[in-house]
Design a protein around this motif. Structure first.
Motif, short mmCIF file in Angstrom:
data_model
loop_
_atom_site.label_atom_id
_atom_site.label_comp_id
_atom_site.label_asym_id
_atom_site.label_seq_id
_atom_site.Cartn_x
_atom_site.Cartn_y
_atom_site.Cartn_z
N ILE A 14 106.05 43.41 98.98
CA ILE A 14 105.22 43.88 97.87
C ILE A 14 104.44 42.73 97.24
O ILE A 14 103.25 42.86 96.92
N LYS A 15 105.08 41.58 97.08
CA LYS A 15 104.39 40.44 96.48
C LYS A 15 103.26 39.96 97.39
O LYS A 15 102.21 39.52 96.91
N ARG A 16 103.47 40.04 98.70
CA ARG A 16 102.43 39.59 99.62
C ARG A 16 101.19 40.49 99.55
O ARG A 16 100.07 40.00 99.48
N ILE A 17 101.39 41.80 99.57
CA ILE A 17 100.23 42.70 99.53
C ILE A 17 99.55 42.63 98.17
O ILE A 17 98.33 42.73 98.07
N THR A 18 100.32 42.43 97.10
CA THR A 18 99.72 42.29 95.78
C THR A 18 98.84 41.05 95.72
O THR A 18 97.73 41.06 95.17
N SER A 19 99.32 39.96 96.32
CA SER A 19 98.54 38.72 96.36
C SER A 19 97.24 38.92 97.12
O SER A 19 96.17 38.45 96.70
N LEU A 20 97.29 39.65 98.24
CA LEU A 20 96.08 39.91 99.02
C LEU A 20 95.08 40.75 98.22
O LEU A 20 93.87 40.50 98.25
N MET A 21 95.58 41.76 97.50
CA MET A 21 94.69 42.61 96.71
C MET A 21 94.02 41.83 95.59
O MET A 21 92.82 41.99 95.33
N MET A 22 94.77 40.95 94.95
CA MET A 22 94.19 40.14 93.88
C MET A 22 93.13 39.20 94.44
O MET A 22 92.08 39.00 93.83
N GLU A 23 93.40 38.63 95.62
CA GLU A 23 92.42 37.75 96.26
C GLU A 23 91.14 38.52 96.60
O GLU A 23 90.04 37.96 96.58
N ALA A 24 91.29 39.81 96.91
CA ALA A 24 90.13 40.63 97.27
C ALA A 24 89.37 41.13 96.04
O ALA A 24 88.31 41.74 96.18
N GLY A 25 89.91 40.88 94.85
CA GLY A 25 89.20 41.26 93.64
C GLY A 25 89.78 42.41 92.86
O GLY A 25 89.25 42.78 91.81
N TYR A 26 90.86 43.02 93.34
CA TYR A 26 91.50 44.09 92.56
C TYR A 26 92.14 43.48 91.31
O TYR A 26 92.76 42.42 91.37
N SER A 27 91.99 44.16 90.20
CA SER A 27 92.53 43.61 88.96
C SER A 27 93.26 44.65 88.10
O SER A 27 93.84 44.29 87.08
N SER A 28 93.22 45.91 88.49
CA SER A 28 93.77 46.97 87.64
C SER A 28 95.25 47.19 87.91
O SER A 28 95.67 48.26 88.34
N PHE A 29 96.06 46.17 87.65
CA PHE A 29 97.50 46.27 87.82
C PHE A 29 98.16 46.53 86.48
O PHE A 29 97.79 45.92 85.47
N THR A 74 89.27 55.89 86.44
CA THR A 74 90.11 54.97 85.68
C THR A 74 91.35 54.65 86.50
O THR A 74 92.31 55.41 86.50
N PRO A 75 91.33 53.54 87.22
CA PRO A 75 92.42 53.24 88.15
C PRO A 75 93.52 52.40 87.53
O PRO A 75 93.30 51.65 86.57
N VAL A 76 94.69 52.53 88.10
CA VAL A 76 95.78 51.63 87.76
C VAL A 76 96.71 51.56 88.96
O VAL A 76 96.94 52.55 89.65
N ALA A 77 97.20 50.36 89.25
CA ALA A 77 98.13 50.15 90.36
C ALA A 77 99.49 49.76 89.78
O ALA A 77 99.60 48.77 89.06
N LEU A 78 100.49 50.58 90.07
CA LEU A 78 101.86 50.29 89.64
C LEU A 78 102.58 49.64 90.81
O LEU A 78 103.16 50.33 91.66
#
Length: 226
Positions: A14-29, A74-78
């Motif tokens: 989970i931490k690895r995929i979260t890191s990839l998403m943040m690197e890609a520009g996702y911010s709605s966590f 209105t997105p959010v990622a849990l």
């Protein structure tokens, strides 16, 4: 939801995929811990007093670029490697509302006594979590089986391999670049998603022919739409 004993590397995944998403520009966590009301306020772009805000708020949900009109989503990622820390135990109201947010075709209107009303234009909720079997049963007691929320989960059993890896290896740099690039392209997509006739025929046939699971605890899950 990844379900397995401690040490089965659920958190690493989970931490690895979260890191990839943040690197890609996702911010709605979402925050590591958020009450139901605060999560709804964050998605609606409101502060604790119900007033609109225009910057990152305490829950860590980026609100930049959203006008919060009916045409905006209105997105959010849990994403939580300890999902029970976020959902708590036997929190049925929280679970029911998350299920409602997952499948809704209109703005979500939340009104309770002694609190400012909350209206979320177009909720988009994604969840990725990890849990041990014992924690899973405290989060989702038997009485929640009949709710729609559990039928929307993909529950993955993570077996113990017996391997010991002191330091997980770093991801291949080329593979990491490919994944991040694909995630960035996905963010530019818009419009209706269509399904080919062949794919639709296949899933219809699969839905009709499926015999179900022997375990009666999945009875309500099996009656859900395909």
């Amino acid at each position: 939801v990844l379900i397995g004993e401690p040490g089965s590397r659920k958190s690493t995944a989970i931490k690895r995929i979260t890191s990839l998403m943040m690197e890609a520009g996702y911010s709605s966590f979402a925050a590591d811990k958020a009450t139901m009301q605060s999560l709804l306020r964050d998605m609606a772009g409101l502060d604790e007093n119900g007033q609109p805000i225009g910057a990152d708020d305490l829950a860590g949900v980026s609100l930049d670029g959203f006008s919060f009109g009916t045409s905006e989503y209105t997105p959010v990622a849990l994403f939580h490697d300890e999902l029970s820390d976020f959902l708590g135990s036997n929190n049925l109201d929280y679970i029911r509302i998350l299920g409602s947010l997952w499948d809704i075709a209109k703005p979500y209107d939340y009104r309770v006594k002694n609190a400012a009303p909350i209206k979320i234009p177009t909720p988009v909720v994604n969840m990725l979590g990890a849990s041990t079997p014992s924690q899973y049963h405290t989060m989702f007691p038997p009485e929640i089986d009949g709710q729609g929320f559990l039928s929307r989960l993909i529950r993955v059993s993570v077996p113990e391999t017996g391997r010991r890896i002191p330091v997980p290896p770093s991801m291949d740099a080329d593979l990491r670049h490919q994944i991040v690039s694909a995630m960035r392209r996905i963010q530019t997509l818009s419009g209706e998603v269509t399904v080919s006739k062949e794919a639709d025929d296949f899933r219809c046939a699969q839905y009709i022919a499926w015999k179900g699971v022997r375990d009666k605890r999945f009875q309500t899950y099996e009656t859900r739409r395909y």
